[in-house]
Write a protein that holds these residues in place. Structure first.
Motif, PDB file in Angstrom:
ATOM      1  N   GLY A   1       0.802  -1.214   0.000  1.00 47.80           N
ATOM      2  CA  GLY A   1       0.000   0.000   0.000  1.00 47.80           C
ATOM      3  C   GLY A   1       0.834   1.263   0.000  1.00 47.80           C
ATOM      4  O   GLY A   1       0.290   2.364   0.107  1.00 47.80           O
ATOM      5  N   GLN A   2       2.147   1.111  -0.148  1.00 43.39           N
ATOM      6  CA  GLN A   2       3.060   2.255  -0.061  1.00 43.39           C
ATOM      7  C   GLN A   2       3.495   2.721  -1.448  1.00 43.39           C
ATOM      8  O   GLN A   2       3.462   1.971  -2.424  1.00 43.39           O
ATOM      9  CB  GLN A   2       4.297   1.879   0.759  1.00 43.39           C
ATOM     10  CG  GLN A   2       3.990   1.472   2.188  1.00 43.39           C
ATOM     11  CD  GLN A   2       3.357   2.588   2.991  1.00 43.39           C
ATOM     12  OE1 GLN A   2       3.867   3.702   3.037  1.00 43.39           O
ATOM     13  NE2 GLN A   2       2.222   2.291   3.623  1.00 43.39           N
ATOM     14  N   ALA A   3       3.942   3.969  -1.500  1.00 42.87           N
ATOM     15  CA  ALA A   3       4.462   4.531  -2.744  1.00 42.87           C
ATOM     16  C   ALA A   3       5.845   3.975  -3.035  1.00 42.87           C
ATOM     17  O   ALA A   3       6.658   3.799  -2.121  1.00 42.87           O
ATOM     18  CB  ALA A   3       4.532   6.049  -2.640  1.00 42.87           C
ATOM     19  N   GLU A   4       6.088   3.697  -4.301  1.00 43.02           N
ATOM     20  CA  GLU A   4       7.426   3.340  -4.754  1.00 43.02           C
ATOM     21  C   GLU A   4       7.763   4.209  -5.948  1.00 43.02           C
ATOM     22  O   GLU A   4       6.888   4.576  -6.741  1.00 43.02           O
ATOM     23  CB  GLU A   4       7.518   1.853  -5.090  1.00 43.02           C
ATOM     24  CG  GLU A   4       7.374   0.974  -3.851  1.00 43.02           C
ATOM     25  CD  GLU A   4       7.682  -0.494  -4.107  1.00 43.02           C
ATOM     26  OE1 GLU A   4       8.287  -0.804  -5.168  1.00 43.02           O
ATOM     27  OE2 GLU A   4       7.307  -1.315  -3.260  1.00 43.02           O
ATOM     28  N   TYR A   5       9.045   4.544  -6.062  1.00 45.19           N
ATOM     29  CA  TYR A   5       9.494   5.525  -7.039  1.00 45.19           C
ATOM     30  C   TYR A   5      10.392   4.850  -8.075  1.00 45.19           C
ATOM     31  O   TYR A   5      11.370   4.189  -7.729  1.00 45.19           O
ATOM     32  CB  TYR A   5      10.243   6.657  -6.331  1.00 45.19           C
ATOM     33  CG  TYR A   5       9.373   7.408  -5.349  1.00 45.19           C
ATOM     34  CD1 TYR A   5       8.712   8.566  -5.720  1.00 45.19           C
ATOM     35  CD2 TYR A   5       9.180   6.930  -4.053  1.00 45.19           C
ATOM     36  CE1 TYR A   5       7.891   9.245  -4.831  1.00 45.19           C
ATOM     37  CE2 TYR A   5       8.372   7.601  -3.149  1.00 45.19           C
ATOM     38  CZ  TYR A   5       7.729   8.754  -3.544  1.00 45.19           C
ATOM     39  OH  TYR A   5       6.916   9.412  -2.661  1.00 45.19           O
ATOM     40  N   PHE A   6      10.047   5.056  -9.362  1.00 48.52           N
ATOM     41  CA  PHE A   6      10.783   4.437 -10.457  1.00 48.52           C
ATOM     42  C   PHE A   6      11.456   5.525 -11.283  1.00 48.52           C
ATOM     43  O   PHE A   6      10.781   6.375 -11.869  1.00 48.52           O
ATOM     44  CB  PHE A   6       9.836   3.616 -11.328  1.00 48.52           C
ATOM     45  CG  PHE A   6       9.196   2.456 -10.613  1.00 48.52           C
ATOM     46  CD1 PHE A   6       9.781   1.202 -10.642  1.00 48.52           C
ATOM     47  CD2 PHE A   6       8.022   2.635  -9.897  1.00 48.52           C
ATOM     48  CE1 PHE A   6       9.205   0.133  -9.976  1.00 48.52           C
ATOM     49  CE2 PHE A   6       7.429   1.574  -9.225  1.00 48.52           C
ATOM     50  CZ  PHE A   6       8.030   0.318  -9.266  1.00 48.52           C
ATOM     51  N   GLU A   7      12.781   5.496 -11.298  1.00 44.85           N
ATOM     52  CA  GLU A   7      13.555   6.494 -12.034  1.00 44.85           C
ATOM     53  C   GLU A   7      13.983   5.904 -13.368  1.00 44.85           C
ATOM     54  O   GLU A   7      14.368   4.735 -13.443  1.00 44.85           O
ATOM     55  CB  GLU A   7      14.766   6.923 -11.204  1.00 44.85           C
ATOM     56  CG  GLU A   7      15.237   8.344 -11.472  1.00 44.85           C
ATOM     57  CD  GLU A   7      16.062   8.443 -12.742  1.00 44.85           C
ATOM     58  OE1 GLU A   7      16.938   7.585 -12.951  1.00 44.85           O
ATOM     59  OE2 GLU A   7      15.829   9.383 -13.531  1.00 44.85           O
TER      60      GLU A   7
END
Length: 285
Positions: A120-126
């Motif tokens: 349920g958490q945000a994940e960041y894709f660069e």
């Protein structure tokens, strides 16, 4: 501390406001070291990083009433109100081509935010480190109930807005000295709690992902807290915010192209009006 970031809120077709803002920035030569987008903000951000002024607006204005792009046919055939296969396929390859080389080669860091269904958490894709940045962008914009879960690097993801409504926090954490935020709702807008009938639907559909359900039900509280924090940071001069000057009546699946064009024009004018102060904030005078 002189690094500059642009943070783009989602909102599906309300991204026409952000498209107007970012197109004028391209016209005025305003650049950033990093662009952070959530949901439709990620799509808008891709076209900004690739330097393709007008692409976001053109796709939505020309294809919003095309059943291949959006609508019940797409929902039935592809289990998604927006047909991302068509968007990332025929549209991006031939109809309104995405300059993928310009996007990847740009020195501007691009980050898409998606919500991990298990946590349920945000994940960041660069873009420079993600195995498939386009899958991450697709996941970021996949609306709950209206889109299927997207697998990215073996993990299930949905709309990044379920975890982070406006991605201003990440660039601040990463040490960007200047953060420009573009919202797709007017100042003072706040979300109402999720209704009990809707909560029951979410709980049933996503019963395998209880943390995702919890995140969905907490979206209004988190959104409202983010808006309060944005107001505080803006008042302190730590971020610069461009937002619609009036309440936005465009819906997430708006089909009225006149309303969409008007919202785009509003974005252009809002950015034009803010340009002197924006240049001063960014140290570009």
């Amino acid at each position: 501390m002189d690094r500059k970031a642009l943070a783009l809120e989602g909102g599906s077709l309300r991204c026409l406001f952000s498209a107007g803002v970012t197109d004028l920035m391209l016209e005025e030569g305003i650049g950033y070291d990093g662009v952070f987008g959530v949901s439709a903000g990620a799509f808008t951000g891709v076209n900004f990083v690739s330097g393709q002024k007008g692409r976001t607006a053109r796709i939505n204005l020309e294809y919003v009433n095309d059943p291949r792009y959006m609508g019940m046919r797409s929902l039935i055939r592809h289990r998604s109100i927006f047909n991302f296969d068509f968007l990332f396929g025929e549209i991006s390859d031939t109809l309104v081509p995405l300059d993928r080389e310009a996007f990847i080669q740009s020195p501007c860091q691009f980050t898409a935010v998606a919500a991990n269904c298990r946590s349920g958490q945000a994940e960041y894709f660069e873009k420079s480190t993600a195995g498939d940045i386009y899958a991450a962008i697709r996941a970021s914009a996949s609306l709950p109930l209206l889109s299927p879960i997207v697998q990215v690097e073996g993990q299930p993801y949905l709309d990044g807005g379920l975890a982070v409504s406006v991605p201003y926090g990440k660039p601040l954490e990463e040490g960007y000295g200047k953060v420009v935020v573009v919202t797709t709702r007017e100042h003072g807008y706040r979300k109402e709690p999720v209704s009990r009938p809707a909560a029951r639907v979410y709980a049933q559909v996503y019963r395998k992902y209880p943390e995702l359900v919890r995140a969905i039900l907490n979206v209004p509280r988190h959104y409202n807290a983010e808006m309060d924090e944005i107001d505080r940071l803006e008042a302190q001069g730590k971020i610069f915010v461009i937002r619609p000057p009036e309440p936005v009546t465009v819906t997430r699946t708006e089909k009225d192209t006149a309303k969409l064009q008007a919202l785009y024009d509003t974005g252009v004018e809002a950015c034009r009006k803010a340009m002197p102060a924006l240049r001063e904030y960014l140290g570009l005078l």
